[in-house]
Write a protein that holds these residues in place. Structure first.
Motif, short mmCIF file in Angstrom:
data_model
loop_
_atom_site.label_atom_id
_atom_site.label_comp_id
_atom_site.label_asym_id
_atom_site.label_seq_id
_atom_site.Cartn_x
_atom_site.Cartn_y
_atom_site.Cartn_z
N VAL A 1 8.64 64.15 18.27
CA VAL A 1 7.67 66.08 18.17
C VAL A 1 6.37 66.37 17.08
CG1 VAL A 1 7.43 68.16 18.10
CG2 VAL A 1 10.23 67.22 17.84
N GLU A 2 5.51 65.97 18.58
CA GLU A 2 4.13 66.52 17.58
C GLU A 2 3.48 68.04 18.20
OE1 GLU A 2 -0.28 64.27 18.35
OE2 GLU A 2 1.21 63.34 18.55
N THR B 1 -5.87 69.51 13.69
CA THR B 1 -4.70 69.00 12.62
C THR B 1 -3.93 68.76 14.11
OG1 THR B 1 -5.46 70.69 11.43
CG2 THR B 1 -3.47 69.65 10.96
N ARG B 2 -2.82 67.34 13.44
CA ARG B 2 -1.71 66.72 14.25
C ARG B 2 -0.84 66.44 13.46
NH1 ARG B 2 -3.59 61.62 17.38
NH2 ARG B 2 -1.68 61.55 17.97
N LEU B 3 0.62 66.54 13.47
CA LEU B 3 1.66 66.20 12.84
C LEU B 3 2.58 65.86 13.41
CD1 LEU B 3 1.86 69.73 10.79
CD2 LEU B 3 0.77 67.33 10.29
N GLY C 1 17.76 62.47 9.17
CA GLY C 1 16.94 63.80 9.23
C GLY C 1 15.59 64.12 9.77
N TRP C 2 14.71 64.90 9.28
CA TRP C 2 13.27 64.73 10.15
C TRP C 2 12.39 64.24 8.86
CZ3 TRP C 2 12.55 65.12 15.00
CH2 TRP C 2 13.02 65.03 16.22
N ALA C 3 11.94 63.39 9.26
CA ALA C 3 10.13 63.31 8.74
C ALA C 3 9.00 63.48 9.28
CB ALA C 3 10.11 61.38 8.30
N LYS C 4 8.07 64.02 8.04
CA LYS C 4 7.22 64.61 9.03
C LYS C 4 6.06 64.08 8.31
CE LYS C 4 4.26 68.32 6.58
NZ LYS C 4 4.34 69.51 6.61
N GLN C 5 5.10 63.03 9.27
CA GLN C 5 3.73 62.82 9.03
C GLN C 5 3.02 63.18 9.90
OE1 GLN C 5 3.87 58.92 10.92
NE2 GLN C 5 5.27 58.35 9.26
N MET C 6 1.50 63.44 8.83
CA MET C 6 0.48 64.07 9.94
C MET C 6 -0.76 62.86 9.95
SD MET C 6 -2.64 65.59 7.24
CE MET C 6 -2.14 67.67 8.24
N LEU C 7 -1.19 63.13 11.19
CA LEU C 7 -1.62 61.28 12.46
C LEU C 7 -3.20 62.37 11.64
CD1 LEU C 7 0.55 62.10 15.40
CD2 LEU C 7 0.42 60.48 13.26
N TRP C 8 -3.97 62.72 11.45
CA TRP C 8 -5.30 63.28 11.77
C TRP C 8 -5.29 64.73 10.97
CZ3 TRP C 8 -8.98 60.55 12.11
CH2 TRP C 8 -10.33 60.44 12.17
N PRO C 9 -6.34 64.93 10.77
CA PRO C 9 -7.35 63.79 10.01
C PRO C 9 -6.43 62.89 8.62
CG PRO C 9 -6.99 66.61 8.79
CD PRO C 9 -5.78 66.34 9.28
#
Length: 59
Positions: free
Chosen positions: A29-30, A41-43, A51-59
Motif C-alpha cells: 500500500v502506498e 512525501t511517499r511511503l 506484519g507490515w514493513a514501512k519504507q520511505m520512497l521519497w524524499p
C-alpha cells in the motif's frame, strides 16, 4: 464469517442471485502526500509474514 455463511444457507433469498463476493489481500500500500513546493512525501507499506514493513520512497 462463519455466522454469515450459516445465515445465507438458512435464508437463501437474503442475497441476490447475481451477487459476487471478492476478497482483496494487498501485498503493498502506498501513501502519497503532495507539497506546494513539490517536495512530496511517499511511503510504502509492504506485507510480510511478520506484519507490515514501512519504507520511505521519497524524499
Amino acid at each position: 464469517m462463519e455466522a454469515s455463511l450459516t445465515r445465507i444457507k438458512s435464508e437463501p433469498d437474503l442475497v441476490a442471485p447475481g451477487w459476487t463476493l471478492y476478497s482483496v489481500r494487498p501485498e503493498s500500500v502506498e501513501f502519497w502526500q503532495g507539497d506546494k513546493q513539490r517536495r512530496h512525501t511517499r511511503l510504502v507499506y509492504l506485507s510480510s509474514p511478520d506484519g507490515w514493513a514501512k519504507q520511505m520512497l521519497w524524499p
